[in-house]
Design an enzyme around this catalytic site. Structure first.
Site, PDB file in Angstrom:
ATOM      1  N   GLY A  37       0.722  -1.129   0.010  1.00  0.00           N
ATOM      2  CA  GLY A  37       0.121   0.103  -0.082  1.00  0.00           C
ATOM      3  C   GLY A  37       0.756   1.457  -0.087  1.00  0.00           C
ATOM      4  O   GLY A  37       0.427   2.301  -0.423  1.00  0.00           O
ATOM      5  N   SER A  38       2.173   1.044   0.462  1.00  0.00           N
ATOM      6  CA  SER A  38       2.983   2.410   0.517  1.00  0.00           C
ATOM      7  C   SER A  38       3.426   2.783  -0.833  1.00  0.00           C
ATOM      8  O   SER A  38       4.369   3.879  -0.663  1.00  0.00           O
ATOM      9  CB  SER A  38       3.864   2.318   1.763  1.00  0.00           C
ATOM     10  OG  SER A  38       3.328   2.158   2.930  1.00  0.00           O
ATOM     11  N   SER A  79       6.719   4.303   4.079  1.00  0.00           N
ATOM     12  CA  SER A  79       6.319   3.276   4.718  1.00  0.00           C
ATOM     13  C   SER A  79       5.244   3.683   5.751  1.00  0.00           C
ATOM     14  O   SER A  79       5.508   4.472   6.625  1.00  0.00           O
ATOM     15  CB  SER A  79       7.037   2.322   5.431  1.00  0.00           C
ATOM     16  OG  SER A  79       6.461   1.568   6.572  1.00  0.00           O
ATOM     17  N   SER A  81       3.376   2.324   8.051  1.00  0.00           N
ATOM     18  CA  SER A  81       3.651   2.062   9.509  1.00  0.00           C
ATOM     19  C   SER A  81       5.073   2.690   9.920  1.00  0.00           C
ATOM     20  O   SER A  81       5.276   2.685  11.249  1.00  0.00           O
ATOM     21  CB  SER A  81       3.806   0.521   9.629  1.00  0.00           C
ATOM     22  OG  SER A  81       5.041   0.000   8.952  1.00  0.00           O
ATOM     23  N   THR A  84       8.664  -1.180   7.910  1.00  0.00           N
ATOM     24  CA  THR A  84       8.542  -2.264   6.891  1.00  0.00           C
ATOM     25  C   THR A  84      10.031  -2.407   6.340  1.00  0.00           C
ATOM     26  O   THR A  84      10.900  -1.457   5.959  1.00  0.00           O
ATOM     27  CB  THR A  84       7.790  -1.589   5.766  1.00  0.00           C
ATOM     28  OG1 THR A  84       6.472  -1.724   5.949  1.00  0.00           O
ATOM     29  CG2 THR A  84       8.187  -2.755   4.398  1.00  0.00           C
ATOM     30  N   ARG A 132      -3.267   0.579   2.581  1.00  0.00           N
ATOM     31  CA  ARG A 132      -3.815   0.716   1.458  1.00  0.00           C
ATOM     32  C   ARG A 132      -5.032   1.633   1.358  1.00  0.00           C
ATOM     33  O   ARG A 132      -5.313   2.102   0.260  1.00  0.00           O
ATOM     34  CB  ARG A 132      -4.282  -0.717   0.745  1.00  0.00           C
ATOM     35  CG  ARG A 132      -5.328  -1.431   1.874  1.00  0.00           C
ATOM     36  CD  ARG A 132      -5.457  -2.904   1.350  1.00  0.00           C
ATOM     37  NE  ARG A 132      -6.824  -3.484   2.306  1.00  0.00           N
ATOM     38  CZ  ARG A 132      -6.520  -3.798   3.679  1.00  0.00           C
ATOM     39  NH1 ARG A 132      -5.212  -3.713   4.065  1.00  0.00           N
ATOM     40  NH2 ARG A 132      -7.470  -4.460   4.275  1.00  0.00           N
ATOM     41  N   GLU A 204      -6.718  -7.912  -0.388  1.00  0.00           N
ATOM     42  CA  GLU A 204      -6.562  -7.586   0.732  1.00  0.00           C
ATOM     43  C   GLU A 204      -7.733  -7.369   1.520  1.00  0.00           C
ATOM     44  O   GLU A 204      -7.772  -7.511   2.738  1.00  0.00           O
ATOM     45  CB  GLU A 204      -5.792  -6.321   0.870  1.00  0.00           C
ATOM     46  CG  GLU A 204      -4.034  -6.721   0.773  1.00  0.00           C
ATOM     47  CD  GLU A 204      -3.203  -5.594   0.960  1.00  0.00           C
ATOM     48  OE1 GLU A 204      -2.679  -5.594   2.236  1.00  0.00           O
ATOM     49  OE2 GLU A 204      -2.758  -4.804   0.223  1.00  0.00           O
ATOM     50  N   HIS A 220      -0.308 -10.750 -26.516  1.00  0.00           N
ATOM     51  CA  HIS A 220       0.592 -11.558 -27.007  1.00  0.00           C
ATOM     52  C   HIS A 220       1.034 -12.825 -26.201  1.00  0.00           C
ATOM     53  O   HIS A 220       2.010 -13.319 -26.497  1.00  0.00           O
ATOM     54  CB  HIS A 220       1.893 -10.471 -26.981  1.00  0.00           C
ATOM     55  CG  HIS A 220       1.884  -9.428 -28.056  1.00  0.00           C
ATOM     56  ND1 HIS A 220       2.010  -9.462 -29.329  1.00  0.00           N
ATOM     57  CD2 HIS A 220       1.037  -8.242 -27.680  1.00  0.00           C
ATOM     58  CE1 HIS A 220       1.640  -8.326 -29.854  1.00  0.00           C
ATOM     59  NE2 HIS A 220       1.131  -7.452 -28.887  1.00  0.00           N
ATOM     60  N   LYS A 317       4.936 -11.042   8.351  1.00  0.00           N
ATOM     61  CA  LYS A 317       5.885 -10.127   8.680  1.00  0.00           C
ATOM     62  C   LYS A 317       6.591 -10.598   9.974  1.00  0.00           C
ATOM     63  O   LYS A 317       7.698 -10.429  10.249  1.00  0.00           O
ATOM     64  CB  LYS A 317       5.287  -8.735   8.735  1.00  0.00           C
ATOM     65  CG  LYS A 317       5.050  -8.035   7.312  1.00  0.00           C
ATOM     66  CD  LYS A 317       4.523  -6.646   7.819  1.00  0.00           C
ATOM     67  CE  LYS A 317       4.024  -6.165   6.396  1.00  0.00           C
ATOM     68  NZ  LYS A 317       3.535  -4.581   6.623  1.00  0.00           N
TER      69      LYS A 317
HETATM   70  C1  F6R Z   1      -1.699  -3.334   4.468  1.00  0.00           C
HETATM   71  C2  F6R Z   1      -1.278  -2.978   3.172  1.00  0.00           C
HETATM   72  C3  F6R Z   1       0.127  -3.578   2.813  1.00  0.00           C
HETATM   73  C4  F6R Z   1       1.380  -2.716   3.619  1.00  0.00           C
HETATM   74  C5  F6R Z   1       2.667  -3.430   3.271  1.00  0.00           C
HETATM   75  C6  F6R Z   1       3.646  -2.306   3.684  1.00  0.00           C
HETATM   76  O1  F6R Z   1      -2.960  -2.763   4.430  1.00  0.00           O
HETATM   77  O2  F6R Z   1      -1.924  -2.613   2.280  1.00  0.00           O
HETATM   78  O3  F6R Z   1       0.360  -3.907   1.536  1.00  0.00           O
HETATM   79  O4  F6R Z   1       1.041  -1.642   2.934  1.00  0.00           O
HETATM   80  O5  F6R Z   1       2.755  -4.591   4.004  1.00  0.00           O
HETATM   81  O6  F6R Z   1       3.565  -2.019   4.899  1.00  0.00           O
HETATM   82  P1  F6R Z   1       3.624  -0.379   5.226  1.00  0.00           P
HETATM   83  O7  F6R Z   1       2.601   0.353   4.249  1.00  0.00           O
HETATM   84  O8  F6R Z   1       3.214  -0.062   6.621  1.00  0.00           O
HETATM   85  O9  F6R Z   1       5.141   0.062   4.804  1.00  0.00           O
END
Ligand code: F6R
Length: 321
Positions: A37-38, A79, A81, A84, A132, A204, A220, A317
């Site tokens: 999502g980032s 990121s 959060s 990541t 996301r 997701e 193709h 994770k």
């Molecule tokens: C969860 C989501 C995931 C996170 C990914 C990276 O809603 O969309 O795809 O975005 O795991 O984590 P962040 O975004 O915290 O770096």
């Protein structure tokens, strides 16, 4: 998740503050480090501003670019959060290489690192939504670093008329079409990020397999995988296709999608056309993603699934970290 969708336009009115701005090393090229999502905002920006020199890196470390490109680029570690590991790894690598660096996150290790090393950063509002779902916040923050004033202005105008609730019905129609099917999203190459975003919302939010591809490339290769005969029919029997079509598009890709629809339907493959509406690529993308949002949550309702958490991503994770 439904509240997050309803509040989406408010994200676009967010006014980001660049902290430690005096350390911002202004550049004309950009490398965004981001996973899942980032990096959605950067994907979208590539489509909205195709001339912007923007590279997206979704891996550990930094992309393999020349020393000149590295010297001339601002590396934006994004990121949601802030925790990541691939992005944190890239942050350290960029520092090792003395590259110009900036951070976007709601908190976590990345914000701590940015403060510690005096790296300019934007701390996104922590409203408790999923990464996301924070596409609006991320996009506005990204634009603050890339400085695309025309797009910033356009975003303001689009956000004023974007009413997320207005897309519920369209989302419901798609959800009904996709019940008990594996979605495959197709569009033209220029809208790749929109199709990809549809796919990940279904992965997701709905927690089902979903895939995407684009014309002309898929004409193709992938297309041939659906040239069904009786002995292979069962392999594709649970797939349904959503074609994101732009009626105003003059390109040959529009014709390709029309022809493909006829060929797939002749082979018994269900195709639903969903129109991309809007005055600009940005508006088309944001409106279409709201349809995808509603479709993914209504489909989650149908399967009795909570669209909000992503337990497998979290479990993975924990195991890998
Ligand atoms: C969860 C989501 C995931 C996170 C990914 C990276 O809603 O969309 O795809 O975005 O795991 O984590 P962040 O975004 O915290 O770096």
């Amino acid at each position: 998740m439904k509240t997050a969708i309803l509040n989406f336009s408010k994200q676009l009115a967010y006014q980001p503050v660049i902290e430690q701005k005096k350390n911002l090393n202004k550049k004309k090229q950009f490398i965004v480090l981001g996973m899942g999502g980032s990096h959605l905002a950067a994907d979208l920006l590539q489509e909205v501003a195709p001339n912007l020199p923007l590279t997206i890196h979704s891996d550990y470390g930094l992309p393999a670019v020349s020393t000149t490109t590295l010297r001339d680029s601002l590396i934006i570690a994004s990121s949601y959060s802030g925790n990541t590991e691939e992005v944190i790894d890239g942050f350290h690598e960029a520092r090792k290489k003395k590259a110009a660096l900036a951070v976007i996150a709601v908190g976590g290790k990345l914000i701590e690192l940015a403060k510690k090393h005096r790296v300019p950063y934007i701390e996104l509002p922590n409203t408790g939504i999923q990464p996301r779902s924070a596409l609006g916040f991320s996009l506005v923050a990204l634009l603050a670093f890339t400085g695309q004033t025309a797009i910033q202005k356009e975003l303001k105008i689009v956000s004023q008329k974007l009413k997320p609730a207005a897309f519920k019905l369209a989302g419901k129609k798609v959800a009904r079409f996709l019940q008990n099917r594996i979605p495959v999203i197709y569009t033209a190459e220029q809208y790749k990020s929109i199709a990809y975003n549809w796919k990940i919302k279904l992965n997701e939010n709905t927690k089902i397999p979903a895939f995407y591809n684009c014309v002309p490339e898929l004409n193709h290769n992938e297309m041939n995988g659906f040239d069904i005969v009786e002995s292979t029919r069962h392999l594709s029997s649970s797939m349904s296709f959503v074609f994101l079509v732009d009626r105003t598009d003059l390109s040959k890709n529009k014709k390709r999608l029309q022809i493909l629809k006829t060929l797939y339907e002749a082979r018994g493959l269900p195709v639903l056309q969903v129109e991309l509406n809007g005055k600009s690529v940005l508006e088309k993308a944001l409106r279409s993603l709201l349809v995808a949002d509603w479709a993914s949550v209504y489909l989650a309702d149908y399967y009795g699934i909570d669209p909000e958490p992503v337990p497998l991503v979290e479990e993975f994770k924990r195991l890998v970290g």
